[in-house]
Motif scaffolding. Sequence first.
Motif, PDB file in Angstrom:
ATOM      1  N   ALA A 241       0.810  -1.220   0.000  1.00 20.89           N
ATOM      2  CA  ALA A 241       0.000   0.000   0.000  1.00 20.89           C
ATOM      3  C   ALA A 241       0.845   1.272   0.000  1.00 20.89           C
ATOM      4  N   ILE A 242       0.322   2.301  -0.675  1.00 21.37           N
ATOM      5  CA  ILE A 242       0.909   3.640  -0.568  1.00 21.37           C
ATOM      6  C   ILE A 242       0.013   4.543   0.292  1.00 21.37           C
ATOM      7  N   HIS A 243      -1.201   4.066   0.580  1.00 20.39           N
ATOM      8  CA  HIS A 243      -2.136   4.832   1.408  1.00 20.39           C
ATOM      9  C   HIS A 243      -3.052   3.842   2.121  1.00 20.39           C
ATOM     10  N   ILE A 244      -3.074   3.908   3.439  1.00 21.62           N
ATOM     11  CA  ILE A 244      -3.906   3.026   4.261  1.00 21.62           C
ATOM     12  C   ILE A 244      -4.915   3.864   5.022  1.00 21.62           C
ATOM     13  N   CYS A 245      -6.192   3.510   4.923  1.00 26.78           N
ATOM     14  CA  CYS A 245      -7.265   4.201   5.664  1.00 26.78           C
ATOM     15  C   CYS A 245      -8.114   3.147   6.367  1.00 26.78           C
ATOM     16  N   TRP A 246      -8.110   3.157   7.690  1.00 29.69           N
ATOM     17  CA  TRP A 246      -8.924   2.212   8.448  1.00 29.69           C
ATOM     18  C   TRP A 246      -9.896   2.984   9.329  1.00 29.69           C
ATOM     19  N   ILE A 247     -11.126   2.508   9.396  1.00 27.06           N
ATOM     20  CA  ILE A 247     -12.116   3.082  10.304  1.00 27.06           C
ATOM     21  C   ILE A 247     -12.780   1.938  11.055  1.00 27.06           C
ATOM     22  N   THR A 248     -12.665   1.948  12.382  1.00 24.25           N
ATOM     23  CA  THR A 248     -13.256   0.883  13.192  1.00 24.25           C
ATOM     24  C   THR A 248     -13.968   1.491  14.392  1.00 24.25           C
ATOM     25  N   ALA A 249     -15.022   0.817  14.826  1.00 24.66           N
ATOM     26  CA  ALA A 249     -15.806   1.318  15.954  1.00 24.66           C
ATOM     27  C   ALA A 249     -14.954   1.392  17.209  1.00 24.66           C
ATOM     28  N   PHE A 250     -14.076   0.394  17.375  1.00 26.70           N
ATOM     29  CA  PHE A 250     -13.180   0.455  18.522  1.00 26.70           C
ATOM     30  C   PHE A 250     -11.867  -0.248  18.197  1.00 26.70           C
ATOM     31  N   ALA A 251     -10.863   0.041  19.003  1.00 26.45           N
ATOM     32  CA  ALA A 251      -9.547  -0.577  18.843  1.00 26.45           C
ATOM     33  C   ALA A 251      -9.113  -1.129  20.190  1.00 26.45           C
ATOM     34  N   MET A 252      -8.653  -2.381  20.175  1.00 29.12           N
ATOM     35  CA  MET A 252      -8.169  -3.018  21.392  1.00 29.12           C
ATOM     36  C   MET A 252      -6.647  -3.171  21.307  1.00 29.12           C
ATOM     37  N   LYS A 253      -6.013  -3.201  22.458  1.00 30.04           N
ATOM     38  CA  LYS A 253      -4.562  -3.353  22.501  1.00 30.04           C
ATOM     39  C   LYS A 253      -4.127  -4.622  21.778  1.00 30.04           C
ATOM     40  N   SER A 254      -4.910  -5.669  21.919  1.00 28.37           N
ATOM     41  CA  SER A 254      -4.552  -6.942  21.286  1.00 28.37           C
ATOM     42  C   SER A 254      -4.496  -6.818  19.770  1.00 28.37           C
ATOM     43  N   GLY A 255      -5.454  -6.098  19.191  1.00 28.96           N
ATOM     44  CA  GLY A 255      -5.483  -5.931  17.746  1.00 28.96           C
ATOM     45  C   GLY A 255      -4.363  -5.024  17.254  1.00 28.96           C
ATOM     46  N   VAL A 256      -4.091  -3.956  18.003  1.00 27.04           N
ATOM     47  CA  VAL A 256      -3.022  -3.030  17.617  1.00 27.04           C
ATOM     48  C   VAL A 256      -1.673  -3.742  17.666  1.00 27.04           C
ATOM     49  N   GLU A 257      -1.418  -4.496  18.744  1.00 30.55           N
ATOM     50  CA  GLU A 257      -0.144  -5.217  18.859  1.00 30.55           C
ATOM     51  C   GLU A 257       0.018  -6.210  17.713  1.00 30.55           C
ATOM     52  N   LEU A 258      -1.079  -6.812  17.300  1.00 28.92           N
ATOM     53  CA  LEU A 258      -1.035  -7.779  16.211  1.00 28.92           C
ATOM     54  C   LEU A 258      -0.640  -7.138  14.887  1.00 28.92           C
ATOM     55  N   MET A 259      -1.146  -5.927  14.640  1.00 25.07           N
ATOM     56  CA  MET A 259      -0.923  -5.258  13.359  1.00 25.07           C
ATOM     57  C   MET A 259       0.286  -4.329  13.352  1.00 25.07           C
ATOM     58  N   LEU A 260       0.843  -4.020  14.531  1.00 23.18           N
ATOM     59  CA  LEU A 260       1.917  -3.028  14.595  1.00 23.18           C
ATOM     60  C   LEU A 260       3.136  -3.358  13.739  1.00 23.18           C
ATOM     61  N   PRO A 261       3.633  -4.604  13.728  1.00 25.93           N
ATOM     62  CA  PRO A 261       4.800  -4.877  12.880  1.00 25.93           C
ATOM     63  C   PRO A 261       4.545  -4.525  11.411  1.00 25.93           C
ATOM     64  N   THR A 262       3.348  -4.856  10.932  1.00 28.75           N
ATOM     65  CA  THR A 262       2.991  -4.547   9.544  1.00 28.75           C
ATOM     66  C   THR A 262       2.870  -3.045   9.336  1.00 28.75           C
ATOM     67  N   LEU A 263       2.209  -2.355  10.268  1.00 28.38           N
ATOM     68  CA  LEU A 263       2.022  -0.912  10.133  1.00 28.38           C
ATOM     69  C   LEU A 263       3.355  -0.169  10.262  1.00 28.38           C
ATOM     70  N   ARG A 264       4.251  -0.670  11.111  1.00 31.57           N
ATOM     71  CA  ARG A 264       5.566  -0.042  11.246  1.00 31.57           C
ATOM     72  C   ARG A 264       6.333  -0.100   9.930  1.00 31.57           C
ATOM     73  N   LYS A 265       6.270  -1.235   9.252  1.00 33.57           N
ATOM     74  CA  LYS A 265       6.953  -1.385   7.962  1.00 33.57           C
ATOM     75  C   LYS A 265       6.402  -0.386   6.943  1.00 33.57           C
ATOM     76  N   ALA A 266       5.072  -0.284   6.889  1.00 32.99           N
ATOM     77  CA  ALA A 266       4.449   0.661   5.955  1.00 32.99           C
ATOM     78  C   ALA A 266       4.833   2.089   6.317  1.00 32.99           C
ATOM     79  N   HIS A 267       4.827   2.390   7.594  1.00 26.71           N
ATOM     80  CA  HIS A 267       5.177   3.715   8.101  1.00 26.71           C
ATOM     81  C   HIS A 267       6.616   4.075   7.738  1.00 26.71           C
ATOM     82  N   ALA A 268       7.517   3.105   7.877  1.00 25.48           N
ATOM     83  CA  ALA A 268       8.944   3.346   7.620  1.00 25.48           C
ATOM     84  C   ALA A 268       9.220   3.660   6.150  1.00 25.48           C
ATOM     85  N   ARG A 269       8.438   3.098   5.251  1.00 31.99           N
ATOM     86  CA  ARG A 269       8.690   3.354   3.828  1.00 31.99           C
ATOM     87  C   ARG A 269       7.891   4.548   3.308  1.00 31.99           C
ATOM     88  N   GLY A 270       7.212   5.265   4.206  1.00 29.25           N
ATOM     89  CA  GLY A 270       6.539   6.499   3.823  1.00 29.25           C
ATOM     90  C   GLY A 270       5.103   6.342   3.391  1.00 29.25           C
TER      91      GLY A 270
END
Length: 793
Positions: free
Chosen positions: A19-48
């Motif tokens: 992805a070059i642009h990520i847009c997520w909208i969720t009713a709520f966010a839990m720590k468990s879900g964020v921790e699960l996705m963070l490695p992937t989101l960090r990679k996307a974040h690092a490449r701009g």
Amino acid sequence: MKLITSNLIQKLVTLSDDAIHICWITAFAMKSGVELMLPTLRKAHARGCEIQLLVGDYLCITQPEALRLLIKELPNSEIRMFQSNGRSFHPKAYLFRGNQSQHVIVGSSNLSKSALTSGIEWNLHTIDMETFEQSIDAFHKVFYSESTIPVNDESLRLYETKYLEANKVTPLSSMWNEAESTELMYGAGATPSIVMDEPAQYGIIQPRPAQKLALSALEDTLEQGYDKALVVLATGLGKTYLAAFFAQKFKRILFVAHRDEILQQAKSAFQNVHPTRSTGYFNANEKDTESDLIFASVYTISQKFHLDKFSKDAFDLIVIDEFHHAVAKTYNRVIDYFDPQFLLGITATPDRLDNQDVYSLCDGNVAIQIHFLDAIARKWLSPFHYYGIRDEIDYSQIRWFGMHYDEEELLNEQLRDDVIKKVFREWQNHKQTKTIAFCSSVKQAIYLCKNFKSQGIEAEVLTGQNAKHERKSIHERFTNGDLEIIFTVDLFNEGVDIPAVDTLLFIRPTESISVFTQQIGRGLRIAEGKSHCVIIDCIGNYRNADRKLRIFKPDLKPTERLKLTEVETIPMTDCVLHFDLEVINLLEELTKKNRNYRQQIIDAYFELKMELGRRPTYLEMHLNSNVLELNLSREFGSYVGMLAEAEELTSEESLVFNQFMDLLNEIEKTAMSKSYKMVVLKAMLERGKSEWKRAITAEEVVPFFKEFLSEKARRHIDPVDDDLKKVTSLIERMPMTKWSGSSKGLVAFRNKEFAFEIEVPTEMESILFHWVTEICDYRLHRYFERKARKLEN
């Protein structure tokens, strides 16, 4: 189209990697879900990759720890929270834009570990381009809506307090049941609605008097060398047609607005003025990049992917409608990207500013401003008779949610029998023939409409929920006189033009000056047989109830108290103001109870700090706070003095403040009939934190002095001679000599050297330098802002 019933995480990881642009909208966010996705989101974040995440506070399910992780680990992303305030908020959607494809996943999965892995969830995945464009446009409208706030350390701190309280007092299941039943009774809350009229057919189009005046002012602006300007025209004076007439000087035009209905209206107006030019839309449904005249949704064109489709000089003229919105990030992206021959901002609001930095976006150049009272005095708009009547609702008993009143509690009060009876009685006493009634919610509009009908009144409800044929039928019946009153919600927005309206009924608490002005504008258009417009306004003890009334007295200084009498006229017009004695007494009582001015400033500081997530600068306080007239020097001595009183200084900062308070106050308060003192100080600050205060000669200041005052927004206010010797003499005679003579020893000018007579310990240099820079920047901005406004008049 594919159905995903398990392990959604696999798909999210794969799509995020490309992805070059990520847009997520969720009713709520839990720590468990964020921790699960963070490695992937960090990679996307690092490449701009551009990352925008929106979560809700509905029922306080979102965990503060989840938000804290996101803002810590993804510092360059945009994380926002939707404040539901009792409204349900259930979206779950994951949008990805790649270089070669686009993806939309919509379904039942929130940002939690179970929802993304083992839970029973249904999600649909599509790569359809049209669906994606509609989805990302809808996403940004919610993402940047007034109901959302940025997630930062300050806003998170407040949410965490709310979260802990909610989860301590009430079990989640009972909160859910209560909220769901409330929604069944009261509806999910109305979004602002716009009702578009059918475009009128015109013959030869010619500018009207107000437009001629504005066009002349824009001509002067062009001759003065400006490439940006703001035009403020009262509702009803034809700002869209003004832009169309002005566009005759340019080849390719981009018209930008935040609503499709405004774009439709603008396209019709421009086609009437430019019948031979090609036109097209750039929005969720259409992506025209070739036409002469392009009408673009700001939510669509502001996306980097779409901006890159245009060269920076693709347009000769860019028109930004409702320019008071232009400080939003979406507009800023468009303004920063393009390099047109001319940028024209148009707006009807008199509150330019609502204290936003609109001023700098147009280089301080307001070409013309015509207040609606000026337009009435010139007979361009209809006069009005205003009746301020006492609202029977006690707003002090209704919960306040930071931006508005609790919708359920407000509605319960609005539907009381005694409240409705008084509204009907006052309307009967003052009305004329055709009334638009402004309500807080669709539920209130429907209820009042039924009540009026039961008493023999021909009434209808008109909102964005009505079908096109219904809108047309209601409009025709209203115009023909078969319908006496229309109840609506937020009909004041662009897109409605019913000149025959001769009565306005305000049955909602309105605090915004912009909103109040736009509502009034709906009744001020001139029509055959219409002598004036009647305005019936229910005024209660709601927050800032008196602020909106100041628009009837534009000469009133921000710090002056508003004084009302039972009957008064507005000079130079046929407008008459009537106030119930109860209303006058109420407003006087509210004024006495209001926070004092100093506390208002401190409260505004903390509100802005929460929005920014950090301490605002002095200039940001001026530009973005909701204080009408920020006078920190009078109240606190300096900006730093305000911080000290607000207990916002660290122990180290307190030591610096106590030692250099006199210096800070001197820089804050020194008289400025010209900008020269602060320009000299600005030149000194250019030398850095250790060197700024040492002696400097006029000859050394001259290069910076000339360059700074040669900028377009400044050169016509404080012009500088081309002769360097004359400029040197000016600097010595004016700022250097005068400041040294009035500073009580803090500033010296000896042997042609100008210096601050202070010794600063090394450990204090950074803090003092930062503060002096902030005060200098504020004073320069404020000076040129005031001078530009005087030139407008």
